[in-house]
Motif scaffolding. Sequence first.
Motif, PDB file in Angstrom:
ATOM      1  N   ASN A   1     114.763  76.303 103.832  1.00  0.00           N
ATOM      2  CA  ASN A   1     116.017  76.007 104.533  1.00  0.00           C
ATOM      3  C   ASN A   1     116.908  74.950 103.876  1.00  0.00           C
ATOM      4  O   ASN A   1     118.052  74.784 104.277  1.00  0.00           O
TER       5      ASN A   1
ATOM      6  N   ASP B   1     120.391  76.244 102.349  1.00  0.00           N
ATOM      7  CA  ASP B   1     121.374  76.593 103.384  1.00  0.00           C
ATOM      8  C   ASP B   1     122.066  75.336 103.892  1.00  0.00           C
ATOM      9  O   ASP B   1     123.288  75.314 104.080  1.00  0.00           O
TER      10      ASP B   1
ATOM     11  N   TYR C   1     118.489  75.002 113.766  1.00  0.00           N
ATOM     12  CA  TYR C   1     118.480  76.455 113.893  1.00  0.00           C
ATOM     13  C   TYR C   1     119.080  76.877 115.226  1.00  0.00           C
ATOM     14  O   TYR C   1     118.829  76.243 116.256  1.00  0.00           O
TER      15      TYR C   1
ATOM     16  N   ASN D   1     118.655  80.291 117.215  1.00  0.00           N
ATOM     17  CA  ASN D   1     117.760  81.441 117.106  1.00  0.00           C
ATOM     18  C   ASN D   1     117.007  81.279 115.780  1.00  0.00           C
ATOM     19  O   ASN D   1     116.371  80.283 115.572  1.00  0.00           O
ATOM     20  N   GLU D   2     117.123  82.194 114.861  1.00  0.00           N
ATOM     21  CA  GLU D   2     116.391  82.063 113.589  1.00  0.00           C
ATOM     22  C   GLU D   2     117.321  81.760 112.424  1.00  0.00           C
ATOM     23  O   GLU D   2     116.921  81.868 111.269  1.00  0.00           O
ATOM     24  N   LYS D   3     118.567  81.382 112.715  1.00  0.00           N
ATOM     25  CA  LYS D   3     119.558  81.127 111.658  1.00  0.00           C
ATOM     26  C   LYS D   3     119.797  79.626 111.523  1.00  0.00           C
ATOM     27  O   LYS D   3     120.002  78.924 112.504  1.00  0.00           O
TER      28      LYS D   3
ATOM     29  N   VAL E   1     121.982  76.570 111.067  1.00  0.00           N
ATOM     30  CA  VAL E   1     123.397  76.362 111.372  1.00  0.00           C
ATOM     31  C   VAL E   1     123.834  74.904 111.194  1.00  0.00           C
ATOM     32  O   VAL E   1     125.015  74.586 111.349  1.00  0.00           O
TER      33      VAL E   1
END
Length: 151
Positions: free
Chosen positions: A15, A18, A54, A56-58, A60
């Motif tokens: 992660n 990102d 996160y 959900n599973e993204k 952000v």
Amino acid sequence: MIKDNVKIVELNAENWYDCCEFEIATEQKKYIESNAISVAQSKFEPTLKPYAIYLNEKVVGFLMYNAVQEELDGYWVYRIMVDKKFQGKGIGKAATKLMISEMAKLPNSKKVIVGYHPENLGAHNLYASLGFIDEGHRFGKEMAVIKYLTE
């Protein structure tokens, strides 16, 4: 509810990149460094604890705090940011609550402190809504607000 789908995960190989790519709204750019600087800083200052936010599973957003006490005998929040595409949905507030819960587990944790530029109204509103108090502490161009943790 969005807040039920927000979690924080320690920065890791999956992660971190990102988090470095996120952008903040143009009007916020004068108040905050890039996440890449914070990620690099955490590698040289091992007491800094970086997390991905996160929904959900993204991934952000990104946050980071110091796991040792500093000025004002408290634990300091170093960074909280949500990518501009996901701002205004309560994600930052939910993630900050989760971070405060983690910080409350630190040794002798009585207060959490965060500094921000006085003109950053988004930060001001977020921290005020979470019970941070302005007691007049100033560090350079930033004000520092305190949240007292209950036993």
